[in-house]
Design a protein around this motif. Structure first.
Motif, PDB file in Angstrom:
ATOM      1  N   LEU A 226       7.210  41.920  93.419  1.00  0.00           N
ATOM      2  CA  LEU A 226       7.148  41.387  92.058  1.00  0.00           C
ATOM      3  C   LEU A 226       6.083  42.139  91.264  1.00  0.00           C
ATOM      4  CD1 LEU A 226       7.935  39.068  90.016  1.00  0.00           C
ATOM      5  CD2 LEU A 226       5.984  37.816  90.962  1.00  0.00           C
ATOM      6  N   SER A 227       6.476  42.673  90.120  1.00  0.00           N
ATOM      7  CA  SER A 227       5.534  43.340  89.221  1.00  0.00           C
ATOM      8  C   SER A 227       5.255  42.442  88.035  1.00  0.00           C
ATOM      9  CB  SER A 227       6.102  44.682  88.734  1.00  0.00           C
ATOM     10  OG  SER A 227       6.240  45.589  89.799  1.00  0.00           O
ATOM     11  N   LEU A 228       3.970  42.141  87.821  1.00  0.00           N
ATOM     12  CA  LEU A 228       3.543  41.307  86.714  1.00  0.00           C
ATOM     13  C   LEU A 228       2.742  42.142  85.718  1.00  0.00           C
ATOM     14  CD1 LEU A 228       2.373  38.078  88.616  1.00  0.00           C
ATOM     15  CD2 LEU A 228       4.530  38.442  87.405  1.00  0.00           C
ATOM     16  N   ARG A 229       3.040  41.996  84.457  1.00  0.00           N
ATOM     17  CA  ARG A 229       2.333  42.716  83.393  1.00  0.00           C
ATOM     18  C   ARG A 229       1.368  41.766  82.706  1.00  0.00           C
ATOM     19  NH1 ARG A 229       3.998  43.296  78.124  1.00  0.00           N
ATOM     20  NH2 ARG A 229       6.150  42.794  78.719  1.00  0.00           N
ATOM     21  N   LEU A 230       0.089  42.096  82.770  1.00  0.00           N
ATOM     22  CA  LEU A 230      -0.934  41.281  82.140  1.00  0.00           C
ATOM     23  C   LEU A 230      -0.938  41.500  80.635  1.00  0.00           C
ATOM     24  CD1 LEU A 230      -1.711  41.320  85.170  1.00  0.00           C
ATOM     25  CD2 LEU A 230      -4.096  41.137  84.435  1.00  0.00           C
ATOM     26  N   VAL A 231      -1.653  40.661  79.925  1.00  0.00           N
ATOM     27  CA  VAL A 231      -1.700  40.731  78.472  1.00  0.00           C
ATOM     28  C   VAL A 231      -2.198  42.088  77.995  1.00  0.00           C
ATOM     29  CG1 VAL A 231      -2.734  39.718  76.399  1.00  0.00           C
ATOM     30  CG2 VAL A 231      -2.030  38.234  78.287  1.00  0.00           C
ATOM     31  N   ASP A 232      -3.135  42.708  78.746  1.00  0.00           N
ATOM     32  CA  ASP A 232      -3.675  44.012  78.346  1.00  0.00           C
ATOM     33  C   ASP A 232      -2.812  45.187  78.800  1.00  0.00           C
ATOM     34  OD1 ASP A 232      -4.103  44.130  81.048  1.00  0.00           O
ATOM     35  OD2 ASP A 232      -6.294  44.227  80.941  1.00  0.00           O
ATOM     36  N   GLY A 233      -1.652  44.888  79.398  1.00  0.00           N
ATOM     37  CA  GLY A 233      -0.740  45.937  79.827  1.00  0.00           C
ATOM     38  C   GLY A 233      -0.867  46.345  81.280  1.00  0.00           C
ATOM     39  N   GLU A 234      -1.898  45.885  81.964  1.00  0.00           N
ATOM     40  CA  GLU A 234      -2.061  46.207  83.391  1.00  0.00           C
ATOM     41  C   GLU A 234      -0.891  45.648  84.192  1.00  0.00           C
ATOM     42  OE1 GLU A 234      -4.882  45.003  87.223  1.00  0.00           O
ATOM     43  OE2 GLU A 234      -5.492  44.428  85.189  1.00  0.00           O
ATOM     44  N   ILE A 235      -0.404  46.432  85.168  1.00  0.00           N
ATOM     45  CA  ILE A 235       0.671  45.993  86.057  1.00  0.00           C
ATOM     46  C   ILE A 235       0.084  45.676  87.423  1.00  0.00           C
ATOM     47  CG2 ILE A 235       2.820  46.621  87.226  1.00  0.00           C
ATOM     48  CD1 ILE A 235       3.245  46.228  84.277  1.00  0.00           C
ATOM     49  N   ARG A 236       0.375  44.492  87.910  1.00  0.00           N
ATOM     50  CA  ARG A 236      -0.033  44.105  89.258  1.00  0.00           C
ATOM     51  C   ARG A 236       1.225  43.849  90.089  1.00  0.00           C
ATOM     52  NH1 ARG A 236      -4.983  39.703  88.319  1.00  0.00           N
ATOM     53  NH2 ARG A 236      -6.359  41.098  87.107  1.00  0.00           N
ATOM     54  N   LYS A 237       1.203  44.309  91.332  1.00  0.00           N
ATOM     55  CA  LYS A 237       2.364  44.176  92.215  1.00  0.00           C
ATOM     56  C   LYS A 237       2.034  43.257  93.377  1.00  0.00           C
ATOM     57  CE  LYS A 237       4.223  48.766  91.106  1.00  0.00           C
ATOM     58  NZ  LYS A 237       5.502  48.304  90.513  1.00  0.00           N
ATOM     59  N   TYR A 238       3.008  42.396  93.737  1.00  0.00           N
ATOM     60  CA  TYR A 238       2.773  41.396  94.772  1.00  0.00           C
ATOM     61  C   TYR A 238       3.976  41.279  95.709  1.00  0.00           C
ATOM     62  CZ  TYR A 238      -0.999  39.802  91.704  1.00  0.00           C
ATOM     63  OH  TYR A 238      -2.118  39.729  90.919  1.00  0.00           O
ATOM     64  N   ALA A 239       3.653  41.160  96.998  1.00  0.00           N
ATOM     65  CA  ALA A 239       4.659  40.759  97.978  1.00  0.00           C
ATOM     66  C   ALA A 239       4.685  39.234  98.039  1.00  0.00           C
ATOM     67  CB  ALA A 239       4.334  41.349  99.343  1.00  0.00           C
TER      68      ALA A 239
END
Length: 250
Positions: A226-239
């Motif tokens: 799962l890729s989540l995009r934060l408000v500032d545009g940062e992408i975080r990826k999670y299993a």
């Protein structure tokens, strides 16, 4: 469907029953359904227990042979099953606001109505067998476990359902989506899964090991990441299990 159905009064787990059957019988046909009125040790994801009152819900497993599917694309299995359940609840039961909470929990509004457990058996570089376990809350109205937000078809619609009839409809819906997978229509499955995702429309709060944060679902990979995009545009990826949705129980 009857000729490809095993109906049990009780078993520890329909997934385990089917797995044992595979080990003893190499003549099983694709689409075989093992349905039990009660599971003494029904399994959820990562050894979680699925609560189900005896004779009130649908707890079953299905057998598929997706050897045509590349191992690196195996999350498509979760996608076709999830979409099949959403199709059934939306079209056959007439429920609105049915979504897929990543990776494959089925939600009605902010409550969990169904769960899926997929177990693959590999042969070399291909998937020889896939066991799809489904737990769907149908007629149960009281839940005794500490699960935070369960709901059933009966409480959502204020109707009672014939389990045998609903099983046939649900299995047909799942098989229809499997045909889409067999045809290689992967791009449509991915797009429809994303469209059906719970909370994919906006920014919501999530929790990881570092605390809570607001983000919007950006994408889900073929590996299920799962890729989540934060408000500032940062992408975080999670299993799976590395991030959780912050959901109000109201």
């Amino acid at each position: 469907m009857r000729e490809n159905l095993i109906h049990l009064t009780s078993t520890s787990s329909t997934n385990e029953y089917l797995y044992d059957l595979i080990s003893r019988d190499d003549s099983l046909t694709e689409g075989l359904v093992v349905w039990s009125d009660f599971q003494t040790s029904g399994k959820g994801q990562l050894s979680n227990v699925w609560e189900s009152e005896e004779g009130m819900n649908l707890t079953f497993s299905m057998l598929f042979f997706p050897s045509f599917l590349p191992i690196q694309s195996q999350f498509l299995l979760s996608q076709f099953v999830s979409l099949g359940i959403v199709d059934y609840l939306s079209n056959e039961v007439g429920m609105k606001d049915v979504t897929v909470k990543w990776p494959n929990d089925i939600y009605w509004k902010n409550k969990k109505i169904a769960g899926v457990l997929i177990e693959n058996l590999l042969m070399g570089n291909s998937i020889s067998h896939t066991i799809v376990g489904v737990g769907l809350n149908v007629n149960q109205k009281k839940f005794l476990s500490d699960a935070p937000n369960p709901v059933s078809m009966a409480t959502a619609t204020r109707r009672q359902f014939n389990l045998d009839e609903e099983l046939q409809k649900l299995v047909s819906a799942i098989k229809f989506r499997y045909l889409q997978l067999i045809k290689g229509d992967f791009s449509s499955l991915r797009a429809q899964y994303f469209k059906a995702l719970y909370r994919a429309d906006n920014f919501y709060y999530y929790q990881d090991e570092n605390g809570s944060f607001a983000a919007k679902i950006d994408s889900v990979g073929d590996d299920g990441i799962l890729s989540l995009r934060l408000v500032d545009g940062e992408i975080r990826k999670y299993a799976f299990k590395e991030v959780s949705f912050i959901i109000s129980n109201k």
